[in-house]
Enzyme design. Sequence first.
Site, PDB file in Angstrom:
ATOM      1  CE  LYS A  93      -4.073  -2.055   0.494  1.00  0.00           C
ATOM      2  NZ  LYS A  93      -5.281  -1.780  -0.278  1.00  0.00           N
TER       3      LYS A  93
ATOM      4  CE  LYS B 182     -10.619  -4.612  -2.748  1.00  0.00           C
ATOM      5  NZ  LYS B 182      -9.511  -4.414  -3.669  1.00  0.00           N
TER       6      LYS B 182
HETATM    7 MG    MG Z   1      -6.803  -1.578  -4.283  1.00  0.00          MG
END
Ligand code: MG
Length: 329
Positions: free
Chosen positions: A129, A227
């Site tokens: 991240k 997702k």
């Molecule tokens: Mg992402």
Amino acid sequence: MKISHSPYLLYPRNSLNAVSVGEAREGTLLKVEWEGGLVGYADLHPWPELGDLPLVRQISDLRSGYSSDLVKQSLWMARRDALLRHKVQHIFSGGEPVKNNWIVTNIQNFDIGSLQKIKDLGFTTLKVKAGRSVAAEIAALEKIAEAGLGIRLDFNASGSWDKFRNYLMQIPAKVLSRIEYVEDPFPFDPSLWNEARRLVPIALDNQYSQVPWASLQEAPCDVLVLKPAKTDVSEALAYCEKWHLKMTVTSYMDHPVGVLHALGVAMELKKKHPNLILDAGCLTHHLYEEDVFSSAITVQGAYILQTPGAGVGFDHLLETLPWQPLSQQ
Ligand code: MG
């Protein structure tokens, strides 16, 4: 159809991305019962920081008959779970094993000395991240590249084209060549994303709904991050086939029930489309403090093993949760 729910909290071990702080995260499990005795379970774990309606609103909307994208997907997964439970089959049983990437939510807290151990466990890719501390991130990326691991960066669309270009320019070429892709480098813009794609492969995740899919003239990205907690699976698959995109399936950094559902989708797709599916990003339950559900998951290297039971498993844990009928306040 009768819906009950059971709210929970997950306690992050660290800050999870560029837009969240380390506070407890709320979600709810759904238990859906259909006529004929079918019962299935799914997770509902909104990320208001990334634009989802807050949980309380998702629930009150569902109560009044409106389903958000998240709720639609949860109901779809509950149905999948119910059908598998009915046949006493596990959600992994019809698929091909899929390896997961190792996830680094905050490079500041990452022990660079653990890279060799991660590699020895069988991981081939690290997902970082990015976008919070450039110098520390780039220094870490060099070490990751030196260790021979692939790199996935995720900016969660928090930057801008200029910021992103500057970031990339600071990365040495030998590190750049180790970057499998960069996810949501900045908010979606068809021409600027295409500029970015000339520098490094680009993956589309939380900017999915910003893409004008029907009027596209060329591929918007190189990889689609799916997702299943949020996005219709067959629609995303059709886009991948049309635009020759690879696909990474990830969890929604949600409850272990959501994790198993996402990986079940990844494994099924891998079996049907082996060349399309990349390593998954479903190994996320350890980002939170351990609870009875996460401790029921067995991990072997980069793989999550089949949980005991049918559907997503966790049979006894799910049966004994306190369930609240949705119609009741
Ligand atoms: Mg992402």
